[in-house]
Design an enzyme around this catalytic site. Structure first.
Site, PDB file in Angstrom:
ATOM      1  N   ARG A 232       1.141  -0.787   0.002  1.00 49.43           N
ATOM      2  CA  ARG A 232       0.113  -0.084   0.517  1.00 49.43           C
ATOM      3  C   ARG A 232       1.575   0.952   0.464  1.00 49.43           C
ATOM      4  O   ARG A 232       1.288   1.135   0.801  1.00 49.43           O
ATOM      5  CB  ARG A 232      -0.871   0.127   1.486  1.00 49.43           C
ATOM      6  CG  ARG A 232      -1.971  -1.227   1.207  1.00 49.43           C
ATOM      7  CD  ARG A 232      -3.346  -0.295   0.283  1.00 49.43           C
ATOM      8  NE  ARG A 232      -4.344  -1.184  -0.275  1.00 49.43           N
ATOM      9  CZ  ARG A 232      -4.609  -2.055  -0.788  1.00 49.43           C
ATOM     10  NH1 ARG A 232      -3.291  -2.090  -1.313  1.00 49.43           N
ATOM     11  NH2 ARG A 232      -5.679  -3.200  -0.512  1.00 49.43           N
ATOM     12  N   GLU A 261      -4.695   6.562  -5.213  1.00 46.11           N
ATOM     13  CA  GLU A 261      -4.535   6.103  -7.257  1.00 46.11           C
ATOM     14  C   GLU A 261      -5.788   6.230  -7.608  1.00 46.11           C
ATOM     15  O   GLU A 261      -7.314   5.957  -7.125  1.00 46.11           O
ATOM     16  CB  GLU A 261      -3.913   4.492  -6.424  1.00 46.11           C
ATOM     17  CG  GLU A 261      -3.054   4.739  -6.162  1.00 46.11           C
ATOM     18  CD  GLU A 261      -2.566   2.698  -5.705  1.00 46.11           C
ATOM     19  OE1 GLU A 261      -1.541   2.572  -5.736  1.00 46.11           O
ATOM     20  OE2 GLU A 261      -3.501   1.770  -6.134  1.00 46.11           O
ATOM     21  N   HIS A 282      -0.179  -0.338  -9.770  1.00 49.31           N
ATOM     22  CA  HIS A 282      -0.769  -1.473  -9.035  1.00 49.31           C
ATOM     23  C   HIS A 282      -1.538  -2.293  -9.951  1.00 49.31           C
ATOM     24  O   HIS A 282      -2.251  -2.445  -9.709  1.00 49.31           O
ATOM     25  CB  HIS A 282      -1.729  -0.325  -8.620  1.00 49.31           C
ATOM     26  CG  HIS A 282      -2.365  -0.808  -7.263  1.00 49.31           C
ATOM     27  ND1 HIS A 282      -2.603  -0.402  -6.266  1.00 49.31           N
ATOM     28  CD2 HIS A 282      -2.016  -2.462  -6.709  1.00 49.31           C
ATOM     29  CE1 HIS A 282      -3.438  -1.807  -4.965  1.00 49.31           C
ATOM     30  NE2 HIS A 282      -2.735  -2.765  -5.288  1.00 49.31           N
TER      31      HIS A 282
END
Length: 315
Positions: A232, A261, A282
């Protein structure tokens, strides 16, 4: 009859089977925070990967009985409120124990062996101008014999440790930051910072872990150390990371996550054009086999809840 609403189905590229009980199914490729209440107004089960479900929205959804999170992380759902209301929350577990570790080692190998810098040299004609058969324009370091510090010893952290051992690395599992005692098989957090040639993060984002790595931690790390984060973004103070890379305080970093994000244009890490910093969008978790496992477990969780025996509960 249960009504199931998938708020952000475009985040899972897999064959999502329908549950084996009578139900109504509604799916949306994406959902904004402003659309949540309207889309879940008559839902009994909500599926979300990253769409936030906060108290203010949940208070307006009296019929909601379950939140099925299509991910491991739960920081986008107000878990405390769900417990107060008796809303069952289940997440996905152990689905990415191969794909995330592979991404970690992709980043580690690329950084330790200066892949991006050498690629740039070849593109710029440096090899062609070389007086010998090879280039020594950047140092190359092996993983073998180096020390890997792993923060987080769940399924993914353990898998990373197993691969590291196969490479011949010394593996240190970090004890909780600030812990009064060190458990067997763990190493004090500060010792891991001081002794590791690379540190990789594999833990959830909570208030206790937010900005776990900041300026003070970078000051303790070896100048030749790498930092890998596929967990994270909020685990690392991004301003401190930017400064540590620009100043050469650490040797490099490989990140698959950011605090926000998708990031906004102008984010300082997006513009950090350095060969020793790799940023991916990601996608460490998104191997096709892993996403299918996630999709299957997601429906398993919903079926278990309807059968009266919910599993993977976080609330």
């Amino acid at each position: 009859m249960e009504k199931i609403v998938f708020l952000d189905s475009a985040t899972v590229i897999a064959d999502v089977r329908r549950p084996a009980f009578a139900h109504r199914w509604e799916t949306h490729a994406a959902t904004t925070a402003e659309q949540v209440v309207a889309r879940l107004q008559d839902a009994t089960i909500a599926i979300t990967n990253k769409v936030p479900l906060r108290r203010e929205a949940l208070q307006q959804l009296p019929g909601l009985k379950m939140v099925a999170i299509a991910a491991t992380g739960t920081d986008n759902v107000d878990i405390d409120y769900c417990r107060e209301r008796g809303i069952v929350v289940s997440n996905i577990r152990n689905y990415s124990v191969h794909t995330v570790p592979e991404h970690v080692f992709m980043l580690l190998l690329a950084l330790r062996r200066n892949l991006l810098a050498f690629r740039a040299d070849v593109r710029n004609g440096e090899w062609q101008k070389s007086a010998q058969f090879c280039l020594f324009t950047h140092p190359v370091y092996d993983l073998h014999g180096s020390t890997l510090g792993i923060v987080g010893r769940g399924a993914i952290g353990t898998s990373v440790g197993q691969i590291a051992a196969a490479f011949g690395m010394r593996v240190l599992y970090a004890e909780h930051k600030g812990a009064a005692a060190v458990r067997p098989g763990y190493t004090a957090f500060d010792t891991v910072l001081r002794e590791s040639d690379a540190i990789t993060l594999h833990l959830p984002l909570k208030e206790q872990t937010r900005n776990l790595i900041g300026a003070a931690e970078f000051a303790v790390m070896k100048p030749q150390a790498l930092l890998i984060n596929t967990a994270r973004g909020g685990l690392v103070d991004e301003t401190a990371l930017h400064d540590a890379l620009r100043s050469g305080r650490i040797a490099g970093a490989g990140f698959d996550v950011l605090g926000k994000e998708p990031p906004s244009a102008g984010h300082p890490l997006l513009d950090l054009d350095l060969p020793n910093f790799i940023l991916t969008p990601h996608i460490a978790w998104s191997g096709r086999a892993a996403m299918q496992t996630l999709a299957d477990q997601l429906i398993d969780n919903i079926e278990a809840f309807v059968a009266g025996a919910p599993n993977n509960r976080v609330a």
